[in-house]
Write an enzyme that holds these catalytic residues in place. Structure first.
Site, PDB file in Angstrom:
ATOM      1  N   GLY A  14       0.827  -1.211   0.000  1.00  0.00           N
ATOM      2  CA  GLY A  14       0.000   0.000   0.000  1.00  0.00           C
ATOM      3  C   GLY A  14       0.853   1.249   0.000  1.00  0.00           C
TER       4      GLY A  14
ATOM      5  N   VAL B 121      -0.915   6.920   2.481  1.00  0.00           N
ATOM      6  CA  VAL B 121      -0.291   7.877   3.389  1.00  0.00           C
ATOM      7  C   VAL B 121       0.677   7.183   4.361  1.00  0.00           C
ATOM      8  CG1 VAL B 121      -0.767   9.907   4.762  1.00  0.00           C
ATOM      9  CG2 VAL B 121      -2.530   9.023   3.289  1.00  0.00           C
TER      10      VAL B 121
ATOM     11  N   GLU C  46       2.011  -1.486  -4.545  1.00  0.00           N
ATOM     12  CA  GLU C  46       0.731  -0.771  -4.580  1.00  0.00           C
ATOM     13  C   GLU C  46      -0.174  -1.398  -5.643  1.00  0.00           C
ATOM     14  OE1 GLU C  46      -1.079   1.795  -3.094  1.00  0.00           O
ATOM     15  OE2 GLU C  46      -2.515   1.434  -4.693  1.00  0.00           O
TER      16      GLU C  46
ATOM     17  N   ALA D 145      -7.434  13.183  11.738  1.00  0.00           N
ATOM     18  CA  ALA D 145      -7.646  13.638  13.108  1.00  0.00           C
ATOM     19  C   ALA D 145      -8.406  14.961  13.134  1.00  0.00           C
ATOM     20  CB  ALA D 145      -6.299  13.781  13.807  1.00  0.00           C
TER      21      ALA D 145
ATOM     22  N   HIS E  13       9.168  38.517   3.534  1.00  0.00           N
ATOM     23  CA  HIS E  13      10.316  38.106   2.725  1.00  0.00           C
ATOM     24  C   HIS E  13      11.543  37.945   3.614  1.00  0.00           C
ATOM     25  CE1 HIS E  13      13.062  37.798  -0.634  1.00  0.00           C
ATOM     26  NE2 HIS E  13      13.872  38.629   0.017  1.00  0.00           N
TER      27      HIS E  13
HETATM   28  P1  FAD Z   1      -9.256   7.165  17.312  1.00  0.00           P
HETATM   29  O1  FAD Z   1      -8.113   8.096  17.341  1.00  0.00           O
HETATM   30  O2  FAD Z   1      -9.042   5.820  16.720  1.00  0.00           O
HETATM   31  O3  FAD Z   1      -9.739   7.007  18.807  1.00  0.00           O
HETATM   32  C1  FAD Z   1     -10.720   6.114  19.192  1.00  0.00           C
HETATM   33  C2  FAD Z   1     -10.522   5.811  20.667  1.00  0.00           C
HETATM   34  O4  FAD Z   1     -11.672   5.120  21.139  1.00  0.00           O
HETATM   35  C3  FAD Z   1      -9.335   4.914  20.981  1.00  0.00           C
HETATM   36  O5  FAD Z   1      -8.609   5.424  22.070  1.00  0.00           O
HETATM   37  C4  FAD Z   1      -9.969   3.583  21.351  1.00  0.00           C
HETATM   38  O6  FAD Z   1      -9.199   2.835  22.296  1.00  0.00           O
HETATM   39  C5  FAD Z   1     -11.262   4.058  21.976  1.00  0.00           C
HETATM   40  N1  FAD Z   1     -12.346   3.073  21.965  1.00  0.00           N
HETATM   41  C6  FAD Z   1     -12.807   2.338  20.930  1.00  0.00           C
HETATM   42  N2  FAD Z   1     -13.879   1.614  21.301  1.00  0.00           N
HETATM   43  C7  FAD Z   1     -14.085   1.908  22.614  1.00  0.00           C
HETATM   44  C8  FAD Z   1     -15.045   1.487  23.558  1.00  0.00           C
HETATM   45  N3  FAD Z   1     -16.032   0.647  23.239  1.00  0.00           N
HETATM   46  N4  FAD Z   1     -14.946   1.982  24.820  1.00  0.00           N
HETATM   47  C9  FAD Z   1     -13.962   2.848  25.167  1.00  0.00           C
HETATM   48  N5  FAD Z   1     -13.037   3.282  24.297  1.00  0.00           N
HETATM   49  C10 FAD Z   1     -13.107   2.822  23.046  1.00  0.00           C
HETATM   50  N6  FAD Z   1      -4.502  11.897  10.742  1.00  0.00           N
HETATM   51  C11 FAD Z   1      -4.145  13.181  10.561  1.00  0.00           C
HETATM   52  O7  FAD Z   1      -5.017  14.054  10.471  1.00  0.00           O
HETATM   53  N7  FAD Z   1      -2.834  13.553  10.476  1.00  0.00           N
HETATM   54  C12 FAD Z   1      -1.834  12.646  10.564  1.00  0.00           C
HETATM   55  O8  FAD Z   1      -0.656  13.011  10.487  1.00  0.00           O
HETATM   56  C13 FAD Z   1      -2.172  11.293  10.752  1.00  0.00           C
HETATM   57  N8  FAD Z   1      -1.213  10.348  10.851  1.00  0.00           N
HETATM   58  C14 FAD Z   1      -1.563   9.051  11.058  1.00  0.00           C
HETATM   59  C15 FAD Z   1      -0.552   8.108  11.119  1.00  0.00           C
HETATM   60  C16 FAD Z   1      -0.876   6.779  11.296  1.00  0.00           C
HETATM   61  C17 FAD Z   1       0.230   5.758  11.373  1.00  0.00           C
HETATM   62  C18 FAD Z   1      -2.238   6.394  11.456  1.00  0.00           C
HETATM   63  C19 FAD Z   1      -2.610   4.969  11.696  1.00  0.00           C
HETATM   64  C20 FAD Z   1      -3.244   7.324  11.379  1.00  0.00           C
HETATM   65  C21 FAD Z   1      -2.910   8.667  11.170  1.00  0.00           C
HETATM   66  N9  FAD Z   1      -3.908   9.650  11.071  1.00  0.00           N
HETATM   67  C22 FAD Z   1      -3.542  10.943  10.846  1.00  0.00           C
HETATM   68  C23 FAD Z   1      -5.332   9.319  11.186  1.00  0.00           C
HETATM   69  C24 FAD Z   1      -5.840   9.655  12.609  1.00  0.00           C
HETATM   70  O9  FAD Z   1      -5.057   8.954  13.547  1.00  0.00           O
HETATM   71  C25 FAD Z   1      -7.302   9.286  12.750  1.00  0.00           C
HETATM   72  O10 FAD Z   1      -8.053   9.873  11.710  1.00  0.00           O
HETATM   73  C26 FAD Z   1      -7.837   9.775  14.092  1.00  0.00           C
HETATM   74  O11 FAD Z   1      -7.118   9.190  15.151  1.00  0.00           O
HETATM   75  C27 FAD Z   1      -9.314   9.450  14.233  1.00  0.00           C
HETATM   76  O12 FAD Z   1      -9.752   9.934  15.452  1.00  0.00           O
HETATM   77  P2  FAD Z   1     -10.999   9.273  16.211  1.00  0.00           P
HETATM   78  O13 FAD Z   1     -11.168  10.060  17.457  1.00  0.00           O
HETATM   79  O14 FAD Z   1     -12.127   9.129  15.288  1.00  0.00           O
HETATM   80  O15 FAD Z   1     -10.532   7.787  16.563  1.00  0.00           O
HETATM   81  P1  NAI Z   2      -4.555   4.791   2.407  1.00  0.00           P
HETATM   82  O1  NAI Z   2      -5.967   4.672   2.011  1.00  0.00           O
HETATM   83  O2  NAI Z   2      -3.917   6.106   2.473  1.00  0.00           O
HETATM   84  O3  NAI Z   2      -3.654   3.926   1.411  1.00  0.00           O
HETATM   85  C1  NAI Z   2      -3.872   2.563   1.220  1.00  0.00           C
HETATM   86  C2  NAI Z   2      -3.209   2.177  -0.100  1.00  0.00           C
HETATM   87  O4  NAI Z   2      -3.180   0.765  -0.161  1.00  0.00           O
HETATM   88  C3  NAI Z   2      -3.961   2.676  -1.321  1.00  0.00           C
HETATM   89  O5  NAI Z   2      -3.069   3.300  -2.200  1.00  0.00           O
HETATM   90  C4  NAI Z   2      -4.569   1.408  -1.891  1.00  0.00           C
HETATM   91  O6  NAI Z   2      -4.721   1.446  -3.290  1.00  0.00           O
HETATM   92  C5  NAI Z   2      -3.562   0.373  -1.469  1.00  0.00           C
HETATM   93  N1  NAI Z   2      -4.068  -0.978  -1.376  1.00  0.00           N
HETATM   94  C6  NAI Z   2      -5.281  -1.380  -0.907  1.00  0.00           C
HETATM   95  N2  NAI Z   2      -5.373  -2.735  -0.958  1.00  0.00           N
HETATM   96  C7  NAI Z   2      -4.199  -3.179  -1.469  1.00  0.00           C
HETATM   97  C8  NAI Z   2      -3.687  -4.471  -1.767  1.00  0.00           C
HETATM   98  N3  NAI Z   2      -4.395  -5.573  -1.525  1.00  0.00           N
HETATM   99  N4  NAI Z   2      -2.450  -4.575  -2.293  1.00  0.00           N
HETATM  100  C9  NAI Z   2      -1.701  -3.464  -2.528  1.00  0.00           C
HETATM  101  N5  NAI Z   2      -2.145  -2.213  -2.279  1.00  0.00           N
HETATM  102  C10 NAI Z   2      -3.370  -2.069  -1.747  1.00  0.00           C
HETATM  103  O7  NAI Z   2      -4.445   3.997   3.786  1.00  0.00           O
HETATM  104  P2  NAI Z   2      -3.277   3.890   4.855  1.00  0.00           P
HETATM  105  O8  NAI Z   2      -1.989   4.342   4.300  1.00  0.00           O
HETATM  106  O9  NAI Z   2      -3.400   2.530   5.434  1.00  0.00           O
HETATM  107  O10 NAI Z   2      -3.722   4.928   5.937  1.00  0.00           O
HETATM  108  C11 NAI Z   2      -5.015   4.838   6.527  1.00  0.00           C
HETATM  109  C12 NAI Z   2      -5.574   6.192   6.752  1.00  0.00           C
HETATM  110  O11 NAI Z   2      -4.940   6.796   7.869  1.00  0.00           O
HETATM  111  C13 NAI Z   2      -5.359   7.165   5.610  1.00  0.00           C
HETATM  112  O12 NAI Z   2      -6.337   7.049   4.620  1.00  0.00           O
HETATM  113  C14 NAI Z   2      -5.464   8.477   6.288  1.00  0.00           C
HETATM  114  O13 NAI Z   2      -6.809   8.830   6.370  1.00  0.00           O
HETATM  115  C15 NAI Z   2      -4.912   8.189   7.670  1.00  0.00           C
HETATM  116  N6  NAI Z   2      -3.539   8.677   7.743  1.00  0.00           N
HETATM  117  C16 NAI Z   2      -3.317  10.019   7.602  1.00  0.00           C
HETATM  118  C17 NAI Z   2      -2.059  10.520   7.646  1.00  0.00           C
HETATM  119  C18 NAI Z   2      -1.861  11.968   7.432  1.00  0.00           C
HETATM  120  O14 NAI Z   2      -2.835  12.706   7.451  1.00  0.00           O
HETATM  121  N7  NAI Z   2      -0.638  12.437   7.238  1.00  0.00           N
HETATM  122  C19 NAI Z   2      -0.888   9.673   7.887  1.00  0.00           C
HETATM  123  C20 NAI Z   2      -1.217   8.271   7.961  1.00  0.00           C
HETATM  124  C21 NAI Z   2      -2.502   7.822   7.922  1.00  0.00           C
END
Ligand code: FAD
Ligand code: NAI
Length: 483
Positions: A198, A201, A221, A338, A462
């Site tokens: 994949g 992001v 990908e 987020a 600037h």
């Molecule tokens: P979450 O952050 O998933 O929070 C949900 C919470 O609910 C968790 O603490 C969980 O334990 C809790 N929970 C679940 N079920 C229950 C239950 N029944 N009872 C009590 N608690 C429960 N987004 C960005 O905008 N910028 C970024 O740079 C970015 N980087 C990312 C990097 C990675 C590696 C990943 C995986 C994601 C990234 N994201 C980024 C995406 C972002 O993390 C999510 O979109 C965001 O966390 C979603 O927020 P949320 O509050 O909906 O859920």
């Molecule tokens: P993603 O949706 O960004 O990328 C997943 C990629 O995997 C896509 O390009 C898709 O075509 C590919 N894919 C799907 N199935 C596949 C397969 N079977 N074989 C090969 N490729 C395949 O999802 P990702 O990177 O897992 O991140 C999840 C989400 O977390 C993002 O969509 C984003 O919303 C959030 N995130 C945001 C960040 C940020 O804002 N900087 C950083 C990291 C995550």
């Protein structure tokens, strides 16, 4: 005796904890339930974002970027370094400390705003008398399964339970060899060869971290185009930069099998020509998207409607099918970001208070924190073409920006797209240094329905990278001053 609250938020990620704080600010007696545990079993609010997402990934991106600069860029500045080394344990320790600062910060904010925090899993038990039918009764009964079991009664419930990583069929995460984002953020030593499935992001961000630290990285990908959601011109520029760095991305693949063994992971796949290939890696990160999480929420107990993919069904206002039950963030439709979750959290708290909470989906920025960074807001050129909208485009390269030259980072450009007649900004796309910060100006401009000329006429400091934004706006009318 159960405790009663005006608002109970289930999930303490960026959606949930922000919703709880806003609800408390508006005068509601508010609780937030979150089950995330730190290493010692204590509370670690902040969700995916704080614990295994946005925050730790940016900490590692920063550390690995310092390492890369020290190894490559410093010499250009006349700075000599002998015996450059990286202590991965220390780097991961720093990342963990940054995460803890954020966890503690949220607990402090709960106290400050008088939000009652429950550490444990929240599950629906039943609609409390009268509430579900009238929408105005005392609400819902929710069980909290934590160190001690408790029951709370909520008049309004905000579901903010987030998302989980999607696994490849037949290749469950073991977090040793096949890693989700969780394992990808705590690899104890730089793998010699790292595979990623994949090129989204996470694939690009985590691939960049471990490549900078010395791993040979291969990303597989499925789609034939690189970063299909990004403006094509910007995606091409980014792809060129990643190729130059040695981040190998193979497009159009079809994964057939993933096998783990003593030596690592073997991935069998067909390449874009349909030829059978094998990739042997020490570790494999699978980043193929995320799925909405309602594990343990017990939505059936109250009849909360989910869609076929397990997301909570909501309308434009984040209302579910149940009276007084709302859902926000990754567990509902829309981009998994987020800041999108946070905006929905604020809007829902305000709607509960009878105000007009509002989220503008057209001005939600996206950022990919690679080097160069990629950031955008609004529509891409390919979307405008597909919609048949008449538009003007203007670009300005960082190569012609004085601050970028001084920084030693001239990759990329700023691109403006504006309506051909009205000049209203329809999209802004950036690939280059500090794109994550530069995009805010474009978001503000679009929120105020600014024209490209508005930006072109505003004084920008600037030397600053933001001058590239002004120049790209000038380029709409073919009157750049520095290019
Ligand atoms: P979450 O952050 O998933 O929070 C949900 C919470 O609910 C968790 O603490 C969980 O334990 C809790 N929970 C679940 N079920 C229950 C239950 N029944 N009872 C009590 N608690 C429960 N987004 C960005 O905008 N910028 C970024 O740079 C970015 N980087 C990312 C990097 C990675 C590696 C990943 C995986 C994601 C990234 N994201 C980024 C995406 C972002 O993390 C999510 O979109 C965001 O966390 C979603 O927020 P949320 O509050 O909906 O859920
Ligand atoms: P993603 O949706 O960004 O990328 C997943 C990629 O995997 C896509 O390009 C898709 O075509 C590919 N894919 C799907 N199935 C596949 C397969 N079977 N074989 C090969 N490729 C395949 O999802 P990702 O990177 O897992 O991140 C999840 C989400 O977390 C993002 O969509 C984003 O919303 C959030 N995130 C945001 C960040 C940020 O804002 N900087 C950083 C990291 C995550």
């Amino acid at each position: 005796m159960s405790k009663s609250f005006d608002v109970v938020v289930i999930g303490g990620g960026p959606g949930g904890y922000i919703a709880a704080i806003r609800a408390a600010q508006l005068g509601f007696n508010t609780a937030c339930i979150d089950e995330w545990k730190n290493e010692k079993g204590g509370p670690a609010p902040g969700g995916t974002c704080t614990n295994v997402g946005c925050i730790p990934s940016k900490a590692l991106l920063q550390s690995s970027e310092h390492f890369e600069h020290a190894g490559h860029a410093f010499a250009d500045h006349g700075i000599g370094l002998k015996d450059l080394s990286i202590d991965i344990g220390k780097m991961l320790g720093r990342k963990n400390a940054v995460v803890k600062q954020n966890n503690d910060g949220i607990l402090y904010l709960f106290k400050k705003n008088k939000v009652s925090f429950f550490h444990g899993r929240g599950s629906f038990v039943k609609a409390a008398e009268g509430a579900a039918s009238t929408g105005s009764g005392q609400g819902y009964e929710i069980k909290v399964a934590g160190a001690a079991e408790e029951t709370v009664i909520a008049k309004h419930v905000i579901v903010a339970t987030g998302s989980n990583p999607r696994a490849l069929p037949g290749a469950p995460f073991d977090e040793e060899l096949i890693l989700s984002n969780d394992g990808a953020l705590r690899i104890p030593a730089v793998p010699k060869k790292l595979g990623l499935i994949g090129a989204g992001v996470i694939g690009l961000e985590m691939g960049s971290v471990w490549r900078r630290l010395g791993a040979e990285v291969v990303v597989l990908e499925a789609l034939p185009t690189f970063l299909g959601a990004v403006d094509e011109q910007i995606a091409k520029e980014a792809q060129k930069a990643f190729n130059k760095q040695g981040l190998k991305v193979e497009l159009g693949v079809k994964i057939s099998e993933v096998k783990t063994g003593k030596k690592g992971v073997t991935v069998a796949y067909a390449n874009a020509k349909g030829e059978a290939q094998t990739l042997e890696v020490d570790k494999l990160i699978v980043s193929i998207g995320r799925v909405a999480n309602t594990i343990g929420l017990n939505p059936e107990a109250v009849g909360l409607k989910l869609d076929e993919r397990g997301a909570v069904v909501v309308d434009d206002d984040c209302k579910t099918n149940l009276p007084n039950v709302w859902a926000i963030g990754d567990v509902v439709r829309g981009p998994m970001l987020a800041h999108k979750a946070e905006e929905e959290g604020v809007a829902v708290a305000e709607r509960i208070a009878g105000q007009h909470g509002h989220v503008n989906f057209n001005t939600i920025p996206w950022v990919i924190y690679t080097s160069p960074e990629i950031a955008w807001v609004g529509q891409t050129e390919q979307q405008l073409k597909a919609a048949g909208r008449a538009y003007k485009a203007g670009t300005f390269p960082f190569l012609a920006n004085g601050r970028a030259r001084a920084l030693g980072d001239t990759t990329g450009m700023v691109k403006f797209l504006a309506d051909a007649k009205t000049d209203e900004i329809l999209g802004v796309h950036i690939v280059g240094p500090m794109a994550s910060e530069l995009i805010s100006e474009a978001v503000v401009a679009m929120e105020f329905k600014a024209s490209a000329e508005d930006i072109a006429r505003i004084c920008h400091a600037h030397p600053s990278l933001s001058e590239a934004t002004k120049e790209a706006a000038l380029a709409i009318d073919k009157r750049t001053l520095n290019f």
